[in-house]
Each structure stands twice: as C-alpha cells, then as structure tokens.
Design an enzyme around this catalytic site. Structure first.
Site, PDB file in Angstrom:
ATOM      1  N   CYS A  18       0.902  -1.097  -0.096  1.00 58.55           N
ATOM      2  CA  CYS A  18       0.010   0.074  -0.233  1.00 58.55           C
ATOM      3  C   CYS A  18       0.836   1.236  -0.030  1.00 58.55           C
ATOM      4  CB  CYS A  18      -0.775  -0.102   1.077  1.00 58.55           C
ATOM      5  SG  CYS A  18      -0.170  -0.141   2.700  1.00 58.55           S
ATOM      6  N   ARG A  24      -3.219  -0.515   5.235  1.00 59.01           N
ATOM      7  CA  ARG A  24      -3.877  -1.681   4.441  1.00 59.01           C
ATOM      8  C   ARG A  24      -2.954  -2.896   4.219  1.00 59.01           C
ATOM      9  NH1 ARG A  24      -5.147   2.069  -0.208  1.00 59.01           N
ATOM     10  NH2 ARG A  24      -3.229   3.197   0.576  1.00 59.01           N
ATOM     11  N   ASP A 135      -8.090   3.720   0.940  1.00 57.92           N
ATOM     12  CA  ASP A 135      -6.963   4.292   2.239  1.00 57.92           C
ATOM     13  C   ASP A 135      -7.985   4.565   3.390  1.00 57.92           C
ATOM     14  OD1 ASP A 135      -5.241   5.499   3.905  1.00 57.92           O
ATOM     15  OD2 ASP A 135      -4.383   6.598   2.237  1.00 57.92           O
TER      16      ASP A 135
HETATM   17  P1  4NP Z   1      -1.641   2.821   4.059  1.00 61.53           P
HETATM   18  O1  4NP Z   1      -2.398   4.116   4.769  1.00 61.53           O
HETATM   19  O2  4NP Z   1      -1.132   2.936   2.800  1.00 61.53           O
HETATM   20  O3  4NP Z   1      -2.815   1.673   4.235  1.00 61.53           O
HETATM   21  O4  4NP Z   1      -0.618   2.339   4.962  1.00 61.53           O
HETATM   22  C1  4NP Z   1      -1.695   5.337   4.981  1.00 61.53           C
HETATM   23  C2  4NP Z   1      -0.799   5.623   5.832  1.00 61.53           C
HETATM   24  C3  4NP Z   1      -0.270   6.784   6.086  1.00 61.53           C
HETATM   25  C4  4NP Z   1      -0.514   7.819   5.084  1.00 61.53           C
HETATM   26  C5  4NP Z   1      -1.287   7.418   3.844  1.00 61.53           C
HETATM   27  C6  4NP Z   1      -1.863   6.161   3.734  1.00 61.53           C
HETATM   28  N1  4NP Z   1       0.220   9.267   4.916  1.00 61.53           N
HETATM   29  O5  4NP Z   1      -0.038   9.992   4.032  1.00 61.53           O
HETATM   30  O6  4NP Z   1       1.036   9.355   5.872  1.00 61.53           O
END
Ligand code: 4NP
Length: 165
Positions: A18, A24, A135
């Site tokens: 991800c 995720r 997300d």
């Molecule tokens: P992930 O979620 O891609 O599912 O781990 C996110 C975690 C952090 C961020 C964006 C999405 N961020 O912008 O810091």
C-alpha cells in the site's frame, strides 16, 4: 550465500503493498498469515508487506488498524518498510491495494516479467463491488472495519487461488 536470508525456496512468496505500509498492507499480511496458519499451510508461504512511500519506515501499523485487527483476532507486528528492487525478484505475487499503488509498482518494476507479478487486491473480491481497497488513514472507525472486511474476503480468495499450486 547470505546466512541471514530466510529459506523461502519452495514457498509461495506474497508481498502486500500500500502507500504507507501502516494500515492496509500490514493488515492484509496479518490476515493472510492467519488464513495459512488456520489451514496448517504457513510453512508453504512467505508473506510480507511494504509501502511505496518510505515516511513511516520502522513504525508499527497505525494504532487504529492494530486495535481494529486485534478485535478480529489478528495481531499486527510488522514494521513498515519501503518496496525495494529486490522485492521484484524475491516475491512471486505483489499485491497492490489501489490503482495508485498499482501504477507506482508498475513504474518501479525492473522488467516485463517483474510487472507480471503485480496484481490488484480488489480483483480477489467476490461479494463487494469496489475496484480498490480504500485508504482508511483519514477515515473514521467505519473505514477501518470496511478495509478489514474487504481484506478478509480478498485474502481468502487469493489464498484459495494459490494453495494448490
Ligand atoms: P496505508 O495508509 O497506505 O494503508 O498504510 C496510509 C498511511 C499513511 C499515509 C497515507 C496512507 N500518510 O499519508 O502518511
């Protein structure tokens, strides 16, 4: 020979990807691992996760995701890491959570052969009609529950597609 590298010789090697590797993909990793454990097949799989963005490197999964996953019996202990070039050699299947992750991975893939390893997690959904795993980072608690619902179904179907090969 690298003495510290895991012996993954005959295993299916599955990498979930991800953006941040704190919501995720570590959840998908924990769910997929639990499915293989439950089926007595964990010795046949090497499962890991990574992010296309390195800003959370070394962190445990987001506390909201860890808590929501724990309520379903999954303990998420992965430490975030960015996708690297060796991942395209080390893994057989690289599972993108959304179209942005998919595009980033396709861009990073060092060869056509490597790009063929990249699949979309949502392609393994059968009852939910959504084309990506959203997300949850800026969503409320419902977002984390939805993501876990989607990942449980997709991981189960992905496992079923791999286990006999
Ligand atoms: P992930 O979620 O891609 O599912 O781990 C996110 C975690 C952090 C961020 C964006 C999405 N961020 O912008 O810091």
């Amino acid at each position: 020979m690298n003495g510290s590298a895991p012996d993954t010789g005959n295993k299916h090697k599955v990498l979930f990807v991800c953006l941040g590797n704190i919501c995720r993909s570590p959840a998908a990793q924990g769910i997929f691992q639990a499915i293989t454990d439950r089926d007595g097949a964990s010795e046949f799989f090497h499962v890991d996760s990574a992010g296309t963005y390195s800003g959370h490197q070394g962190q445990l999964p987001d506390r909201r995701m860890r808590n929501a996953a724990q309520m379903r019996g999954y303990s998420l202990t992965h430490r975030a890491r960015p996708v690297g070039m060796t991942d395209f050699l080390d893994f057989d299947v690289i599972v993108a959570m959304d179209d942005s992750n998919y595009g980033d991975l396709m861009h990073l893939a060092p060869s056509v052969e490597a790009s063929r390893k990249i699949v979309r997690m949502a392609d393994y959904l059968t009852t939910h009609s959504i084309s990506y795993i959203p997300d949850p980072y800026y969503m409320g608690a419902d977002g984390f529950e939805l993501v876990l619902d989607l990942l449980e179904e997709a991981c189960s179907n992905l496992y079923a597609s791999l286990k006999d090969f």
